[in-house]
Design a protein around this motif. Structure first.
Motif, PDB file in Angstrom:
ATOM      1  N   ALA A  41       0.898  -1.287  -0.013  1.00 19.19           N
ATOM      2  CA  ALA A  41       0.020   0.053   0.022  1.00 19.19           C
ATOM      3  C   ALA A  41       0.621   1.262  -0.054  1.00 19.19           C
ATOM      4  CB  ALA A  41      -0.955   0.137   1.270  1.00 19.19           C
ATOM      5  N   GLY A  42       2.128   1.071   0.065  1.00 24.78           N
ATOM      6  CA  GLY A  42       3.176   2.341   0.091  1.00 24.78           C
ATOM      7  C   GLY A  42       3.305   3.093   1.681  1.00 24.78           C
ATOM      8  N   GLU A  43       2.458   2.671   2.363  1.00 26.82           N
ATOM      9  CA  GLU A  43       2.423   3.493   3.615  1.00 26.82           C
ATOM     10  C   GLU A  43       4.162   3.251   4.539  1.00 26.82           C
ATOM     11  OE1 GLU A  43      -0.797   1.399   5.138  1.00 26.82           O
ATOM     12  OE2 GLU A  43      -1.808   3.386   5.702  1.00 26.82           O
ATOM     13  N   HIS A  44       4.495   2.212   3.958  1.00 26.87           N
ATOM     14  CA  HIS A  44       5.933   1.669   4.547  1.00 26.87           C
ATOM     15  C   HIS A  44       7.094   2.466   3.938  1.00 26.87           C
ATOM     16  CE1 HIS A  44       3.700  -1.460   5.883  1.00 26.87           C
ATOM     17  NE2 HIS A  44       4.548  -2.064   6.730  1.00 26.87           N
ATOM     18  N   ASP A  45       7.001   3.000   2.779  1.00 30.55           N
ATOM     19  CA  ASP A  45       8.174   3.734   2.113  1.00 30.55           C
ATOM     20  C   ASP A  45       8.376   5.122   2.800  1.00 30.55           C
ATOM     21  OD1 ASP A  45       7.588   1.725   0.430  1.00 30.55           O
ATOM     22  OD2 ASP A  45       6.789   2.799  -1.116  1.00 30.55           O
ATOM     23  N   ARG A  46       9.757   5.159   3.083  1.00 32.47           N
ATOM     24  CA  ARG A  46      10.173   6.303   3.678  1.00 32.47           C
ATOM     25  C   ARG A  46      10.158   7.759   2.601  1.00 32.47           C
ATOM     26  NH1 ARG A  46      14.251   7.525   7.433  1.00 32.47           N
ATOM     27  NH2 ARG A  46      15.554   9.630   7.081  1.00 32.47           N
ATOM     28  N   SER A  47      10.195   7.496   1.390  1.00 34.16           N
ATOM     29  CA  SER A  47       9.916   8.566   0.536  1.00 34.16           C
ATOM     30  C   SER A  47       8.347   8.978   0.481  1.00 34.16           C
ATOM     31  CB  SER A  47      10.184   8.245  -1.156  1.00 34.16           C
ATOM     32  OG  SER A  47       9.319   7.169  -1.401  1.00 34.16           O
ATOM     33  N   ASN A  48       7.381   8.257   0.607  1.00 37.59           N
ATOM     34  CA  ASN A  48       6.003   8.576   0.899  1.00 37.59           C
ATOM     35  C   ASN A  48       5.844   9.343   2.219  1.00 37.59           C
ATOM     36  OD1 ASN A  48       5.409   7.627  -1.501  1.00 37.59           O
ATOM     37  ND2 ASN A  48       4.515   5.685  -0.592  1.00 37.59           N
ATOM     38  N   VAL A  49       6.367   8.947   3.437  1.00 37.67           N
ATOM     39  CA  VAL A  49       6.225   9.599   4.542  1.00 37.67           C
ATOM     40  C   VAL A  49       7.129  11.110   4.537  1.00 37.67           C
ATOM     41  CG1 VAL A  49       6.764   9.311   7.131  1.00 37.67           C
ATOM     42  CG2 VAL A  49       6.230   7.287   5.669  1.00 37.67           C
ATOM     43  N   GLU A  50       8.082  10.741   3.863  1.00 42.98           N
ATOM     44  CA  GLU A  50       8.814  12.126   3.756  1.00 42.98           C
ATOM     45  C   GLU A  50       7.886  13.166   2.919  1.00 42.98           C
ATOM     46  OE1 GLU A  50      13.519  11.248   3.397  1.00 42.98           O
ATOM     47  OE2 GLU A  50      12.452  10.956   1.752  1.00 42.98           O
ATOM     48  N   ARG A  51       7.278  13.038   1.827  1.00 41.01           N
ATOM     49  CA  ARG A  51       6.205  13.619   1.241  1.00 41.01           C
ATOM     50  C   ARG A  51       5.318  14.198   2.070  1.00 41.01           C
ATOM     51  NH1 ARG A  51       5.070  10.172  -2.439  1.00 41.01           N
ATOM     52  NH2 ARG A  51       6.891  10.392  -3.612  1.00 41.01           N
ATOM     53  N   ALA A  52       4.586  13.311   2.666  1.00 45.96           N
ATOM     54  CA  ALA A  52       3.674  13.558   3.602  1.00 45.96           C
ATOM     55  C   ALA A  52       3.992  14.735   4.556  1.00 45.96           C
ATOM     56  CB  ALA A  52       3.004  12.552   4.254  1.00 45.96           C
TER      57      ALA A  52
END
Lengths: 139, 193
Positions: free
Chosen positions: B115-126
């Protein structure tokens, strides 16, 4: 345990989505969570139910939330199948804030199926409770 | 439209095989309507072990935060209730960081990695999207979530300067609403101790 509903596994419902041949022309509805109805307590009822129907050569699986439940559209519900593939439920109709589905999301299961097995995951939010929970159901 | 009458059979099988689960569900449904904020019996805050941090030069340890008030926010960027609460948390960080508050986001995914919630880059974007400048730990294995016995997104734990949990709660709130003001009072209370 991640969330209260994550603890809920309806082992008694395994393989419960089943139809009779010929499948075409039938719509099979399974109430996934009978908790409130079975427990005898007054409650808001099953949070979701799953409906499967033929769609040409394939099978349409629709996730229908109870009236008191919103489905999180930012985390599309998923059906993890036994072969390792994952179906994601979706629909373009969202609430104004794009946070929730405005109509039941659906997924297309390749081929004709009269039953669905796998793990269903959904992020659900009650209308009157400002929290999200993870719903995990073994089908 | 022909419809199979499966409900009675399912009810019987579920009641037979899943009685405990059903009870658990009903209790959870009832509990969700309980007050969302609680005063906790004081107890030592457990030490988290998260190794992946954002907005922090290195992993933060609870032990090194003695003397500061620590406000933990368990969240995930896919949760609307969580992201709608973020402006209040950003405000707490802005008002109280220099007065001794350390706000920490514990980012705990709901779904498996696909689902992408584990990806560091997605968290950084948020973090950029929601203007979050306070440290965030990736809690991809839900270790800290489990350690603190968290059940809902978003949840909050307020720890005093001695490392003792004093308040906890869950649920969305907004700038200057009643819940915001309650947390604000609690933070100020602990900062003054």
């Amino acid at each position: 345990m991640r969330a209260a509903w994550a603890a809920v596994t309806l082992s008694g419902a395994k393989g419960a989505i089943s139809g009779h041949a010929p499948f075409a022309g039938f719509r099979v509805t399974l109430i996934l969570l009978l908790a409130a109805a079975c427990s005898g307590e007054r409650g808001p009822g099953a949070p979701v139910r799953l409906e499967i129907s033929p769609a040409g050569e394939h099978t349409l699986v629709t996730l229908i939330p109870a009236s008191h439940i919103k489905l999180n559209a930012r985390l599309k519900p998923a059906l993890e199948l036994a072969d390792g593939s994952v179906l994601r439920f979706d629909t373009p109709r969202l609430t104004a804030d794009s946070a929730y589905f405005a109509e039941p999301p659906a997924a297309v299961l390749p081929g004709r199926h009269s039953r669905v097995r796998g793990t269903l995951r959904a992020s659900v939010c009650e209308n009157d409770a400002p929290v999200c929970r993870a719903l995990v159901l073994e089908l | 439209m022909h419809r199979f009458a499966l409900a009675p059979l399912l009810a019987l099988s579920a009641a037979a095989a899943g009685g405990l689960a059903l009870e658990t569900t009903s209790r959870a449904l009832a509990q969700s309507r309980q007050p969302l904020l609680g005063v906790r019996e004081p107890g030592p805050a457990p030490s988290w072990k998260n190794t992946s941090w954002l907005n922090a030069g290195r992993p933060l340890a609870l032990e090194e935060l003695r003397g500061r008030v620590v406000f933990l926010n368990f969240w995930v960027f896919t949760c609307g209730n969580c992201t709608r609460t973020v402006p209040s948390l950003v405000d707490f960080d802005r008002k109280y960081r220099d007065r001794g508050l350390t706000l920490i986001g514990i980012h705990t995914p709901e779904f498996p990695p696909y689902a992408g919630e584990h990806d560091r880059s997605n968290v950084e974007r948020a973090l950029r999207q929601y203007h979050i400048a306070y440290p965030n730990a990736q809690d991809n294995d839900a270790g800290t979530w489990d350690l603190y016995g968290i059940r809902y997104w978003p949840s909050f734990v307020l720890i005093d300067k001695r490392g003792v949990i004093r308040y906890e709660g869950y649920g969305e709130f907004h700038l200057n609403d009643g819940t915001y003001q309650l947390w604000d009072r609690r933070i100020r209370e602990l900062l003054l101790e």
